[in-house]
Design a protein around this motif. Sequence first.
Motif, PDB file in Angstrom:
ATOM      1  N   THR A 149       6.178  11.327  79.293  1.00 45.27           N
ATOM      2  CA  THR A 149       6.680   9.957  79.279  1.00 45.27           C
ATOM      3  C   THR A 149       8.198   9.995  79.249  1.00 45.27           C
ATOM      4  O   THR A 149       8.801  11.071  79.218  1.00 45.27           O
ATOM      5  CB  THR A 149       6.141   9.192  78.050  1.00 45.27           C
ATOM      6  OG1 THR A 149       6.532   7.810  78.138  1.00 45.27           O
ATOM      7  CG2 THR A 149       6.667   9.783  76.755  1.00 45.27           C
ATOM      8  N   LEU A 150       8.833   8.846  79.287  1.00 45.69           N
ATOM      9  CA  LEU A 150      10.293   8.787  79.271  1.00 45.69           C
ATOM     10  C   LEU A 150      10.773   8.889  77.817  1.00 45.69           C
ATOM     11  O   LEU A 150      11.094   7.885  77.179  1.00 45.69           O
ATOM     12  CB  LEU A 150      10.797   7.511  79.935  1.00 45.69           C
ATOM     13  CG  LEU A 150      12.321   7.390  80.112  1.00 45.69           C
ATOM     14  CD1 LEU A 150      12.878   8.581  80.872  1.00 45.69           C
ATOM     15  CD2 LEU A 150      12.679   6.090  80.805  1.00 45.69           C
ATOM     16  N   GLY A 151      10.789  10.097  77.312  1.00 50.27           N
ATOM     17  CA  GLY A 151      11.244  10.364  75.948  1.00 50.27           C
ATOM     18  C   GLY A 151      12.583  11.063  75.993  1.00 50.27           C
ATOM     19  O   GLY A 151      12.713  12.155  76.554  1.00 50.27           O
ATOM     20  N   LEU A 152      13.603  10.441  75.408  1.00 51.94           N
ATOM     21  CA  LEU A 152      14.967  10.964  75.477  1.00 51.94           C
ATOM     22  C   LEU A 152      15.393  11.571  74.143  1.00 51.94           C
ATOM     23  O   LEU A 152      15.106  11.014  73.081  1.00 51.94           O
ATOM     24  CB  LEU A 152      15.948   9.836  75.843  1.00 51.94           C
ATOM     25  CG  LEU A 152      15.681   9.086  77.150  1.00 51.94           C
ATOM     26  CD1 LEU A 152      16.680   7.945  77.306  1.00 51.94           C
ATOM     27  CD2 LEU A 152      15.742  10.028  78.337  1.00 51.94           C
ATOM     28  N   LEU A 153      16.071  12.696  74.224  1.00 57.58           N
ATOM     29  CA  LEU A 153      16.774  13.242  73.073  1.00 57.58           C
ATOM     30  C   LEU A 153      18.153  12.599  73.044  1.00 57.58           C
ATOM     31  O   LEU A 153      18.937  12.745  73.988  1.00 57.58           O
ATOM     32  CB  LEU A 153      16.910  14.763  73.201  1.00 57.58           C
ATOM     33  CG  LEU A 153      17.901  15.436  72.239  1.00 57.58           C
ATOM     34  CD1 LEU A 153      17.430  15.316  70.803  1.00 57.58           C
ATOM     35  CD2 LEU A 153      18.097  16.905  72.624  1.00 57.58           C
ATOM     36  N   MET A 154      18.461  11.874  71.966  1.00 57.90           N
ATOM     37  CA  MET A 154      19.744  11.181  71.840  1.00 57.90           C
ATOM     38  C   MET A 154      20.639  11.951  70.877  1.00 57.90           C
ATOM     39  O   MET A 154      20.268  12.187  69.713  1.00 57.90           O
ATOM     40  CB  MET A 154      19.539   9.757  71.313  1.00 57.90           C
ATOM     41  CG  MET A 154      18.559   8.910  72.108  1.00 57.90           C
ATOM     42  SD  MET A 154      19.131   8.494  73.761  1.00 57.90           S
ATOM     43  CE  MET A 154      20.470   7.363  73.404  1.00 57.90           C
ATOM     44  N   VAL A 155      21.804  12.332  71.364  1.00 59.61           N
ATOM     45  CA  VAL A 155      22.818  12.997  70.528  1.00 59.61           C
ATOM     46  C   VAL A 155      24.134  12.286  70.803  1.00 59.61           C
ATOM     47  O   VAL A 155      24.754  12.483  71.845  1.00 59.61           O
ATOM     48  CB  VAL A 155      22.939  14.501  70.865  1.00 59.61           C
ATOM     49  CG1 VAL A 155      23.952  15.168  69.940  1.00 59.61           C
ATOM     50  CG2 VAL A 155      21.591  15.196  70.772  1.00 59.61           C
ATOM     51  N   MET A 156      24.565  11.442  69.881  1.00 59.12           N
ATOM     52  CA  MET A 156      25.764  10.637  70.161  1.00 59.12           C
ATOM     53  C   MET A 156      26.423  10.177  68.874  1.00 59.12           C
ATOM     54  O   MET A 156      25.824  10.197  67.784  1.00 59.12           O
ATOM     55  CB  MET A 156      25.405   9.423  71.018  1.00 59.12           C
ATOM     56  CG  MET A 156      24.430   8.463  70.374  1.00 59.12           C
ATOM     57  SD  MET A 156      23.996   7.106  71.497  1.00 59.12           S
ATOM     58  CE  MET A 156      22.730   6.251  70.528  1.00 59.12           C
ATOM     59  N   ASN A 157      27.685   9.795  69.027  1.00 57.18           N
ATOM     60  CA  ASN A 157      28.447   9.184  67.944  1.00 57.18           C
ATOM     61  C   ASN A 157      28.718   7.731  68.276  1.00 57.18           C
ATOM     62  O   ASN A 157      29.115   7.415  69.418  1.00 57.18           O
ATOM     63  CB  ASN A 157      29.788   9.910  67.750  1.00 57.18           C
ATOM     64  CG  ASN A 157      29.609  11.312  67.222  1.00 57.18           C
ATOM     65  OD1 ASN A 157      28.824  11.552  66.325  1.00 57.18           O
ATOM     66  ND2 ASN A 157      30.357  12.248  67.786  1.00 57.18           N
TER      67      ASN A 157
END
Length: 201
Positions: free
Chosen positions: A126-134
Motif C-alpha cells: 500500500t502507499l505507506g511512507l516513512l516520514m523523516v522531517m523537521n
Amino acid sequence: MSLKPFSTTQIMSTITFQKLTLFTIFTILFLISNLIPITNSSHHHHHSNKGSSGRPKSPKLTNLHFYFHDIVSGPNRTAVPIVPPTTNSSFGSVSMIDDPLTAGPSNRSRVVGRAQGFYASADQKTLGLLMVMNFVFTDRKFNGSTLSVLGRNEAMSLVREMAIVGGTGAFRFCHGYALARTQYIDSVVAVVEYNVTILHY
C-alpha cells in the motif's frame, strides 16, 4: 676528589622514590580535579528542566495546528524525487521536501514554518511512507524552534499518527505525536492538516 659510583641498591632506591613521588603528584591532581567543578562558557547556554528553586519543572502540554503543502510539480515545487522506484510500483522511491506550513488551508495563509526532510515509499502493498522531517517554525513565539517527526504515514488512511521524537528551542526535551488528515490532493499539491500534541519543558 674521587667520585664513587652509585650502587645498584642506591639506584633502585632513587627510581622507587621517583615513582612514588610521581604517583603522589598524580593522585593529588586527580583528587583536586574531582573536587573542583569544571566550568566553561557552554554552561551558560545549558538548558535545564529544573526551576530556580532546583526542583524539576512541570512539563507543559502544547497543541499546534497548521497545514502542510506538498507541491510535487510545477514551477514552485517543494518536493523533489531523489531516488526513483526500483519496481513498477512506487516502492523504494524517496523525495526530499521543503514544504511550507501555513496557519490555514489556503496557500495564501500566513506561513508559520517549513517541513524539511524526506519521505520514502516503504510499503510494497500500500502507499505507506516513512516520514523523516523537521517542522521548522518561523512565526511568533516559536520562531527558530523545531520539532522532529519520525513515523509511518499510510497516506490513503483518513487519519495518520506519527511520533514527535524531539525538538529544539522552545521544544527541548519534547515528545508527543502528530495527527495528519489530507484536506486536498491533485496532481500538483497535497494539503495536509496537522494537529500536533507535545509535552515539553
